[in-house]
Structure formats: C-alpha cells, structure tokens
Write a protein that holds these residues in place. Structure first.
Motif, PDB file in Angstrom:
ATOM      1  N   UNK A  24       0.851  -1.137   0.237  1.00 48.87           N
ATOM      2  CA  UNK A  24       0.265  -0.098   0.039  1.00 48.87           C
ATOM      3  C   UNK A  24       0.710   1.256   0.023  1.00 48.87           C
ATOM      4  N   UNK A  25       0.071   1.878  -1.265  1.00 49.92           N
ATOM      5  CA  UNK A  25       1.125   3.446  -1.078  1.00 49.92           C
ATOM      6  C   UNK A  25       0.035   4.375  -0.700  1.00 49.92           C
ATOM      7  N   UNK A  26      -0.135   4.981   0.531  1.00 49.57           N
ATOM      8  CA  UNK A  26      -1.519   6.461   0.429  1.00 49.57           C
ATOM      9  C   UNK A  26      -1.225   7.085  -0.246  1.00 49.57           C
ATOM     10  N   UNK A  27      -2.125   7.363  -1.785  1.00 46.01           N
ATOM     11  CA  UNK A  27      -2.626   7.825  -2.790  1.00 46.01           C
ATOM     12  C   UNK A  27      -3.495   8.818  -2.923  1.00 46.01           C
ATOM     13  N   UNK A  28      -4.567   9.475  -2.889  1.00 44.06           N
ATOM     14  CA  UNK A  28      -5.684  10.158  -3.048  1.00 44.06           C
ATOM     15  C   UNK A  28      -5.657  10.928  -3.936  1.00 44.06           C
ATOM     16  N   UNK A  29      -6.388  10.578  -4.859  1.00 38.61           N
ATOM     17  CA  UNK A  29      -6.810  12.493  -5.846  1.00 38.61           C
ATOM     18  C   UNK A  29      -8.143  13.251  -5.034  1.00 38.61           C
ATOM     19  N   UNK A  30      -7.569  14.545  -5.558  1.00 41.33           N
ATOM     20  CA  UNK A  30      -8.683  15.628  -5.475  1.00 41.33           C
ATOM     21  C   UNK A  30      -9.556  15.440  -6.386  1.00 41.33           C
ATOM     22  N   UNK A  31     -10.910  15.551  -5.519  1.00 39.54           N
ATOM     23  CA  UNK A  31     -12.361  14.986  -6.167  1.00 39.54           C
ATOM     24  C   UNK A  31     -11.911  16.591  -6.182  1.00 39.54           C
ATOM     25  N   UNK A  32     -13.093  16.530  -7.487  1.00 39.08           N
ATOM     26  CA  UNK A  32     -12.852  17.429  -8.764  1.00 39.08           C
ATOM     27  C   UNK A  32     -11.203  18.126  -9.747  1.00 39.08           C
ATOM     28  N   UNK A  33     -10.974  16.731  -9.752  1.00 38.64           N
ATOM     29  CA  UNK A  33     -10.030  16.844 -11.313  1.00 38.64           C
ATOM     30  C   UNK A  33     -10.422  15.728 -10.970  1.00 38.64           C
ATOM     31  N   UNK A  34      -9.363  15.234 -13.365  1.00 41.32           N
ATOM     32  CA  UNK A  34      -9.590  14.523 -14.385  1.00 41.32           C
ATOM     33  C   UNK A  34      -8.181  14.096 -14.083  1.00 41.32           C
ATOM     34  N   UNK A  35      -7.315  13.271 -14.276  1.00 36.24           N
ATOM     35  CA  UNK A  35      -6.064  12.553 -14.337  1.00 36.24           C
ATOM     36  C   UNK A  35      -6.413  11.532 -15.866  1.00 36.24           C
ATOM     37  N   UNK A  36      -5.344  12.117 -15.811  1.00 33.73           N
ATOM     38  CA  UNK A  36      -4.457  10.408 -17.643  1.00 33.73           C
ATOM     39  C   UNK A  36      -3.962   9.721 -16.910  1.00 33.73           C
ATOM     40  N   UNK A  37      -4.289   8.179 -17.406  1.00 33.38           N
ATOM     41  CA  UNK A  37      -3.320   6.886 -17.217  1.00 33.38           C
ATOM     42  C   UNK A  37      -3.065   6.917 -18.432  1.00 33.38           C
ATOM     43  N   UNK A  75     -12.625  18.336 -13.497  1.00 28.18           N
ATOM     44  CA  UNK A  75     -11.442  18.813 -14.724  1.00 28.18           C
ATOM     45  C   UNK A  75     -10.679  18.873 -15.017  1.00 28.18           C
ATOM     46  N   UNK A  76     -10.082  18.641 -16.248  1.00 27.61           N
ATOM     47  CA  UNK A  76      -8.894  17.918 -15.694  1.00 27.61           C
ATOM     48  C   UNK A  76      -7.742  18.380 -16.753  1.00 27.61           C
ATOM     49  N   UNK A  77      -6.811  18.074 -17.353  1.00 24.29           N
ATOM     50  CA  UNK A  77      -6.238  18.434 -18.982  1.00 24.29           C
ATOM     51  C   UNK A  77      -4.851  17.284 -18.857  1.00 24.29           C
ATOM     52  N   UNK A  78      -4.424  16.851 -20.630  1.00 21.89           N
ATOM     53  CA  UNK A  78      -3.717  15.601 -20.967  1.00 21.89           C
ATOM     54  C   UNK A  78      -2.963  16.419 -21.745  1.00 21.89           C
ATOM     55  N   UNK A  79      -1.952  15.792 -22.084  1.00 20.40           N
ATOM     56  CA  UNK A  79      -0.341  16.826 -22.678  1.00 20.40           C
ATOM     57  C   UNK A  79       0.067  15.691 -23.350  1.00 20.40           C
ATOM     58  N   UNK A  80      -0.009  16.037 -25.207  1.00 22.46           N
ATOM     59  CA  UNK A  80       0.500  15.205 -25.769  1.00 22.46           C
ATOM     60  C   UNK A  80       1.455  15.170 -26.810  1.00 22.46           C
ATOM     61  N   UNK A 126      -8.192  19.887 -22.821  1.00 18.81           N
ATOM     62  CA  UNK A 126      -9.296  19.798 -21.592  1.00 18.81           C
ATOM     63  C   UNK A 126      -9.928  19.244 -21.371  1.00 18.81           C
ATOM     64  N   UNK A 127      -9.671  18.298 -19.908  1.00 22.99           N
ATOM     65  CA  UNK A 127     -11.537  17.620 -20.301  1.00 22.99           C
ATOM     66  C   UNK A 127     -12.233  18.130 -18.954  1.00 22.99           C
ATOM     67  N   UNK A 128     -13.843  17.969 -19.060  1.00 20.39           N
ATOM     68  CA  UNK A 128     -14.536  18.775 -18.389  1.00 20.39           C
ATOM     69  C   UNK A 128     -15.539  17.616 -17.376  1.00 20.39           C
ATOM     70  N   UNK A 129     -15.962  17.346 -16.381  1.00 25.43           N
ATOM     71  CA  UNK A 129     -17.426  16.886 -15.762  1.00 25.43           C
ATOM     72  C   UNK A 129     -18.011  17.863 -15.361  1.00 25.43           C
ATOM     73  N   UNK A 130     -20.076  18.138 -16.140  1.00 21.76           N
ATOM     74  CA  UNK A 130     -20.968  18.134 -15.422  1.00 21.76           C
ATOM     75  C   UNK A 130     -21.686  17.624 -15.834  1.00 21.76           C
ATOM     76  N   UNK A 131     -23.319  18.334 -14.396  1.00 22.59           N
ATOM     77  CA  UNK A 131     -24.245  17.266 -15.215  1.00 22.59           C
ATOM     78  C   UNK A 131     -24.327  16.319 -16.149  1.00 22.59           C
ATOM     79  N   UNK A 132     -23.527  15.444 -15.377  1.00 21.59           N
ATOM     80  CA  UNK A 132     -23.462  14.009 -16.062  1.00 21.59           C
ATOM     81  C   UNK A 132     -22.766  13.706 -17.128  1.00 21.59           C
ATOM     82  N   UNK A 133     -22.027  14.686 -17.841  1.00 22.05           N
ATOM     83  CA  UNK A 133     -21.194  14.853 -19.072  1.00 22.05           C
ATOM     84  C   UNK A 133     -20.561  15.596 -18.896  1.00 22.05           C
TER      85      UNK A 133
END
Length: 919
Positions: free
Chosen positions: A777-790, A819-824, A841-848
């Motif tokens: 276990x590595x305790x790591x937490x993603x903040x609510x309100x973010x989008x992360x690319x993996x 919301x969040x970002x991805x650079x390519x 830029x990715x954005x999630x709001x109103x289930x979209x």
C-alpha cells in the motif's frame, strides 16, 4: 605510489565514516559571518544622503552613507514590469575595483515597469500599481506593501552591513590576534563595527589552508522581515525540515556548494546546492526574497521561538506584541541585489521567482520513467545482463547509468577499452529495446600528458588559475586534476564541443549525461572544494562565484548536448546547483544513506527544492551508502514512485541490490511500485508541460493550496502533485497504518473530497485519518474535482507506451463536477515548440464528460481512450452515450471498486467528443 596511497586514504576517510563536522566551517570560523552576526540590531548606521535622490520612470536612485565611517553607497530601487516584484540594488559609489554582480542565474534581464514617486520629509514612496515601497531615510529601511498591507521590510532589524573595499593597513589591525581564525573565540574579536579589527579580515586560515584575501573584508548583509508570516521556508539545499528553524543559539543556515558525504539529518550545514530564495507564509498572504548573490552565504532565521525574549520586552514596554519572522542574509562578497516577491498567495510567489530564474524544460518521456544506476556496472556484459533481467522479471526500466569506472583512467569523453570495447554496440542493444544510457562527466580533468582534454586546456589557457597565472591543481578521482574555467566563454565552448558526435564518436545522440562532483569537489582543498583566492575569467576571485561553478558547467553541457542534435531534448543530471540551474538540469539529493531518516528527508528536501524552482528532484532509491533491508528497500521504491526523478543508485562498496536479488515478496512489491509509477506517466508528462508554462512547482507543500490551514504549515511527510494527488508514503519502519492529513480550504474547516486511488473510497472530513497499510500500500488520494490521465498497459520502457490507450480517472467534487488536462506530443523532440502537440481539457458536469482543446490540435496520434473511470456518483448509471460528430453510440458501464467504468469509448485523443451518463 604516492597517488595511489593518497586516493586510498581519502576514499577510506570519505566513504567509510559519517561526515566530520570539523572539516567544514562554522559561522564562528568564518570571519565574515561572525562579523556580520556582531552587528548590533536596531542601531543601523545607514541613512539616505539628503539631496541625492533621482527619480526616473521606472526607478529611483539615491546615495546611502554609513554614518560612522562616512563611506558612500548607491541605492537603486525599481519595480519590474511583471507586477508584484521590486528589485533592490546597493553598491559602493566609488569602489577600489568593481564588485561582482551575478550573471547567468536570471533567465533574462528583468524588464522594469513604471512607477510614481511621492516625496515626504523623512520618507519616499514608490508606487507600482497596487504595490508600494516606502523608503525611510534615517535609519535606512524599506517597507514593501501590497494593497496597503505591509508584506516585507528590509533592514527593519537594522542588521545591514556593507564592508567597503580599502587598501590593506600597513600594520596588523590587532596585535597578537590568533593566526588561525578557526581558533578565534568571540572574546578575541572586538565587538565593534570596525571590520578591519577581525583577525580574519585580511588573511584567514582554516586547517592547513590559507586564504590570502587580497581585497580584504568585503562582506554584505541585510535583514528582511515578514510581518504577515507564521512560517519561513526555502533556501535549499539542507537536510532539514521544510519549515525553517530558528538559528538562535546555533549556526545559521549555510549556502555554500560542498561535497558532503553521508550528510547528517536535521542540520543547517551546507550541501551540494545553494538557492538563495526564501518565503514567509501566513494564513493571509505569502511573500518572498530572492538574494541574488553567488558567494558563500549564511542565513539567520528569526522565528516565533527566537523572538520570545524580544516579545516579552516589547509587551512590557507597550510596543507591538511580537517581532515579525525575519531572515538575515550574510554574503562574503558581491553587492546587495534582492528581488522582493509580494505574492500574495504561495503559488503567486513561486511563479514570481520562476519568472526571474526560469522553469525546467519539457523532458523526454523516458526521463520520467525508472533509472537504474550504481557505482559501477562492471562492463558491457553486466549492463546487458541487468537490462535483460528487468525484462525477465517484467519490471519496467528506461535507463541504464554508468559511473566513473566506464572511462579510461578517469579521463572523461573516453572509454575503458577492456571493460567497454564496443560502446556503440552496447548502446544500440539498449536503444533497440526502447531504453537509454546515461554516463557521467565530471569537471575535474586528469593532468595526464597523453590526455587530449588536459593538453588542450593547458595550451589554450582554459583552466582556473592561481593569482600568479599558474593553472590550479587539485585532487579528485583521477588523482592530480585541474578544473576548466567555465566562466570563460572559450572554455565553455571547448567543453561543449566535446559532446559533438564527431568528437565523442563512441556515443550516439540518444546517450545523455550526468554532471557530478561539480561544487567543485577537490579532495585536498579547504572544505573539500576550491581555494577562494583562485582567479576566474574576468579577474573574479573564486569567492565571488563559488556557488555558480556547477551552474556554469551545466550551461556548457546543455549547449553541447543541444548542438549535437538540435531537435532532441537534452537530459542532464547535476549535483551542484544554483538559482536558474533548473533551466538546464534536474537534481538529486546527493550521497544519502540506507536508513529511514534519509528516506523521510528525501521528501522534505525535494519539497524545499520544488518551491525554489527545482521541480525535477529525486533521491537515490535505497540510499547511496549502506545496504537497505527488504522493508526499507520496498518503502523507498514506493516513495520514489511519486517523486519527480526516480533513480536507484548505490555506492561501489554496497551489495548489489537489483530488485530480483531480494526475496520474491520484495521483488513483487518493488515491481508493483514501478508499475504504478508507469501508469501515471501521462500525468507526469502533463504536469511537466504545465510547469514549463506557468512556473508553478509540480511537487507542492500542502500550504500551496490550503494556505489558511495552519496545520499544513509544517507538514513535510506528505505532499501534493499539482492539486490533483495527495501523497503520504509509508516512511517509518514496521508501520501498519499512517496518519494522513486532509486539509481545510477555509477558516470554517471545509475541505475537499479525496479518493483513495486504489479503492476509490471517499474521504470527506478535514483532519487526520488513520489509513491501514500492508506491504503493497502507498497511500495516495485523488482530489475530488479533478480528472487524471493514466496508461494501464505497462511495457518495459516508457518509450514503448507512446501509442498505448489512455484511461481517464474522474473524481467528482461535492457539486458533481471535475476537470483536468492531458498533454500529448512526440515525447522526444522540440517539435512541440512549433505547435506540434495536443493540449486537451476535459470537463465533467451534469453527468456529461466534455472535451475541448487548448489551442489548435496539431499532433497526430493513434493513441485512444479505452476507459473512463468515474468516482463520486450518487447512483450507478445504466449506460452511457458517446457522441462524436453528431453520431451517437451506446457504451457499457461496469462497476469498478467504489466507482464505475465506461468501457471502450474507442476514440482517439485528437477527437472532440462527449459522453453522457444515462440513469
């Protein structure tokens, strides 16, 4: 025999014992430090000269006078075009010779802005937008305000000192003064402001080394107070806490690049780098000071602890309740050149500093993967076998490293022809697998008549010299060595040219470099470095430029690597560093040890470096010295997986410690940590791109985003990656749980939502939470309100994952948004500078889930999105609808731990789309 004996004795001394304090000066043994420290507070001798004021559209100038000795100085105060920064410069008005002004640390000459000046009877007000600086004439002080809030004061404690250049007295200033300054006690130095009475003013001895000091005492000092601050931090590099401690009753923090092996922890001793930027932070605002000086510097810290006595006195006398936190900068030579950073937020102050000194360039993707190193891999076969073992055990690895033993007798830009007879073949074997090679190039040059580099430097006069013109000779790994004078443009050009493939024919353009021992390290020198009275290009003494020496080598290395292949991004690791070195290289924390304390301090040290511009920082995984047991080895790999630079490295006398040499359980834990690192490579790459754009650090203290939460002010065992991940590694032996602090946004103890990245369990409360941990276990937490690319298809090297699909992890905040970002881009070349990239830029709001591009997408890629994970929904959707170019497609929804996964959208990252959840 004498050479061999010397090196053997030194190696035993250097690498068989912990650091010996007596080999490094204390403040009392440094004559200029003790003189500056003896200035009486609140009795400043400096005042503005009436009638000397000149006002201009962007600055004011005036004369300063020392009221006792009547020496004159010039003051210039300007506001920079970039708002919220003032620059203060003070120099002698008519010096006997020019005093050194730092070059090459700033990314470019700062542009001054416009000001308005209001003159009063005893003070002068300079207004720049919402900011102002009030200069008090006598005693001299400057108060800096932002929006009418006093933020920083210069010389409020009255500790300013400026030792002017003068001819040497005909007779010794103090009869009977002790010859050796290291033995001088406080009682043997007259407590006056007459600096020539100090026994080390005109000549100073330390152990067997003499500093001739041909120009006598020339120290400068100034104090800065932070009335709004409750904690001070910065001025790396030290193996200490992130929050700076009071120096009352102890030595000040020292900034002087030195080679300190097995450095001790919780210490104010100097280390390999010196970055003279300091911040004061309080719940209402943050401010900073960048002390633009490359000479040896000591910094006293006045905290609430050190202000207790003065607070009592002030209370009794009816004055202010307590003195503000303050720092006293003391440098051996140069001029006072200080940038005042007015914030007001932590990120504002950090960006103001990097606007002056620059940001890290965008690295190649391989640089963000795992690096395997030791002193030394034995030969070509050893390198190839280690690389093959990583594949055999399915452990990702991007780069093999070679330390000094690859060379022909410690002669850089050469190879040992017996151990490495076919380096180009070895390199090709690695690059065919998608891997890279990094080799070391140190600045000490072997004095050997058969060595082209030495002969050329001798014939062309490119070495650092004694004052009589002789080439300086010191001792390092090759034995007798001399050091290129990288301040000489001709020396830097010659050195850079050695990297060219037509000169260094036994490497390819994919081989990158490591500059070590560049403080510079001199085994037989004072404090394991150069004599201060050596002379550099421009007739500057080494004392003036010491902390810049490694920086100047980096400039040459960077130019050399860039010129051999203009379209490939250089990768350079350095040990010595100064303000601005981040423009050329990344850093690590040096010769650490295999113990839990050094693991813990890897976080503290990299946090301090990050706020000082060095986002690309790491520590030797497992410790350079010693042999880590299995648990420490596991936990260090887990911690390193979330530090920007990820390299395993070890001393030549340690046991081999490749992961498969430990029991299977440990190998699997290490493999899991490495694979987790590789899954986050798209996030790391995006963060580095955004750091280049904004100057904001990648690794951040909690106070960067939670400035009002006082609990965060001293937390340095957990950290943020941007504002997206909170990381609290397991850094104590035998831990079965860790306490994770979830910070407050405001005074009402409101907080963010945090999601465990492994389970998506949600944490909604502010405060400490006890989190159970097992060996994986590595305790790591993603903040609510973010989008992360993996990317979750892990391959042997990052370079082979370029076309692999992405997973988007969406963690919702309390209002159901994220919301969040991805650079390519192509992950290797400079083509992105011509617009060949996609910034999404990715954005999630109103289930979209919606997508748009920041700028026009120019880079073509087949990489696609294979999954979208969404955590924090109140209900599980029945399905999802993908809409691309007006065409709809139904997508399957699957439960995923405490989240849901939208399966196989199948769209490339170049496409505009949206995904709607159906309930």
């Amino acid at each position: 025999m004498r050479l061999a004996a010397f090196l053997l004795i030194f190696c035993i001394f250097k690498y068989a014992n912990s650091v010996d304090h007596t080999n490094f000066k204390t403040c009392e043994q440094s004559s200029f430090c003790r003189r500056c420290r003896k200035v009486t507070p609140d009795q400043s001798k400096f005042a503005l000269v009436p009638g000397s004021l000149n006002t201009y559209s962007d600055s004011v100038t005036a004369d300063l006078i020392h009221k006792d000795n009547k020496h004159l100085f010039t003051l210039k105060l300007e506001a920079l075009e970039q708002s919220d920064i003032f620059r203060l410069l003070i120099d002698e008005k008519t010096p006997l010779k020019p005093r050194y002004k730092v070059e090459h640390a700033l990314k470019s000459a700062p542009k001054p802005g416009s000001i308005k000046v209001l003159e009063g009877d005893a003070e002068l007000t300079i207004i720049s937008g919402p900011n102002k600086a009030i200069i008090i004439a006598d005693p001299f002080r400057i108060d800096f305000y932002q929006n009418d809030v006093l933020t920083v004061s210069a010389n409020a404690k009255g500790l300013m000192n400026f030792e002017y250049l003068r001819p040497k007295p005909q007779q010794p200033a103090a009869e009977g003064a002790p010859e050796n300054a290291e033995n001088a006690s406080a009682n043997e130095v007259q407590n006056t402001n007459d600096e020539i009475n100090d026994p080390g003013a005109w000549e100073e001895n330390f152990k067997s080394h003499q500093d001739s000091k041909p120009y006598g005492p020339e120290a400068i000092a100034l104090d800065f107070s932070f009335p709004q601050a409750e904690v001070l931090f910065g001025i790396p590099e030290h193996a200490d806490t992130f929050a700076l401690k009071s120096t009352s009753g102890t030595d000040p923090y020292r900034l002087y690049n030195v080679d300190v092996f097995e450095y001790i922890l919780d210490s104010k001793m100097a280390l390999y780098g010196s970055v003279p930027v300091l911040y004061g932070h309080g719940a209402q605002r943050t401010a900073g000071v960048f002390w633009h000086n490359a000479a040896e510097t000591w910094v006293d810290i006045y905290t609430a602890e050190s202000n207790v006595v003065s607070s009592i006195v002030n209370f009794v006398s009816g004055s202010r309740k307590s003195d503000p936190l303050a720092a006293h900068f003391m440098s051996e030579s140069g001029v006072i050149d200080a940038f005042i950073l007015l914030g007001p937020t932590p990120l504002d102050a950090f960006k103001q500093y990097t606007s002056l000194t620059g940001t890290a360039p965008l690295p190649q993707m391989f640089a963000l993967g795992y690096h395997q190193c030791r002193w030394n891999y034995n030969d070509e076969r050893d390198v190839e076998e280690v690389s093959a073992k990583f594949d055999e055990y399915d452990i990702p690895m991007d780069t093999m490293w070679l330390d000094i033993e690859y060379t022909d007798g410690k002669k850089y830009f050469t190879w040992d022809q017996f151990k490495f007879p076919n380096p180009l073949g070895m390199i090709k074997n690695l690059t065919d697998l998608g891997r890279h090679l990094v080799i070391i190039i140190d600045p000490h040059i072997k004095r050997d008549s058969s060595y082209f580099f030495h002969n050329d430097c001798t014939e062309q006069g490119l070495y650092v010299k004694h004052s009589d013109g002789r080439d300086y000779e010191g001792w390092c790994w090759p034995g007798s060595a001399s050091y290129p004078d990288f301040f000489n443009p001709a020396a830097r050009e010659y050195y850079a040219n050695q990297y060219a493939l037509w000169n260094f024919k036994t490497v390819t353009a994919d081989v990158m470099f490591w500059n070590d021992m560049n403080e510079p390290s001199v085994f037989n020198g004072p404090e394991v470095t150069m004599l201060k009275d050596l002379v550099h290009y421009g007739n500057w003494e080494h004392r003036d430029v010491h902390n810049l020496y490694g920086h100047m080598q980096l400039m040459g290395t960077f130019d050399g690597v860039l010129q051999r292949d203009f379209n490939q991004r250089p990768f350079i690791l350095t040990r010595a560093h100064f303000a601005g070195s981040q423009r050329y290289a990344l850093i690590w924390t040096g010769d650490n040890m295999a113990d839990w304390g050094h693991l813990q301090h890897s976080i503290k040290m990299c946090l301090s470096e990050a706020v000082a511009g060095f986002s690309f920082c790491g520590a030797d995984i497992g410790g350079f010295f010693g042999n880590p047991d299995a648990e420490l080895f596991e936990r260090w790999y887990q911690t390193g997986a979330f530090l920007p630079f990820y390299r395993g490295h070890a001393h030549i006398d340690t046991k081999r410690r490749e992961p498969w040499l430990y029991p299977e359980k440990t190998r699997l834990v290490v493999r899991d940590a490495l694979r987790k690192r590789y899954s986050y490579l798209p996030l790391w790459y995006t963060m580095f791109y955004e750091h280049r754009l904004t100057g904001e650090p990648i690794m951040r203290p909690l106070l960067a985003h939670y400035p009002k939460d006082k609990e965060t002010f001293t937390i340095d065992d957990e950290f943020l990656l941007q504002n997206r991940l909170l990381v609290r590694p397991v850094i104590h032996q035998g831990a079965t749980k860790v306490n994770v602090y979830f910070p407050a946004i405001d005074d009402k103890k409101n907080g963010d939502l945090w999601y465990d990245v492994d389970t998506f369990k949600k944490y909604a409360n502010v405060g400490y939470e006890s989190i159970a941990v097992d060996s994986y276990k590595i305790p790591v937490f993603q903040r609510g309100g973010t989008i992360i690319p993996k990317k979750e298809r892990i391959r042997r090297a990052a370079t082979l994952m370029k076309k692999d699909p992405y997973t988007l992890v969406v963690c919702l905040n309390r209002t159901g948004k994220a919301d969040g970002t991805l650079y390519v881009d192509d992950e290797k070349t400079h083509n992105y500078r011509n617009g060949e990239f996609n910034y999404i830029h990715y954005k999630f709001e109103n289930n979209l889930l919606d997508v748009d591009f920041i700028g026009k997408p120019q880079f073509k890629t087949v990489a696609w999105i294979e999954r979208v994970v969404i955590a924090g929904l109140e209900r599980v959707p029945k399905s999802a609808t993908l809409i691309v170019d007006g065409i709809s497609k139904e997508l399957e929804i699957l439960p995923f731990s405490e989240a849901v996964a939208v399966r196989k959208p199948g769209i490339t990252v170049q496409q505009v789309f949206n995904i709607r959840l159906n309930f």
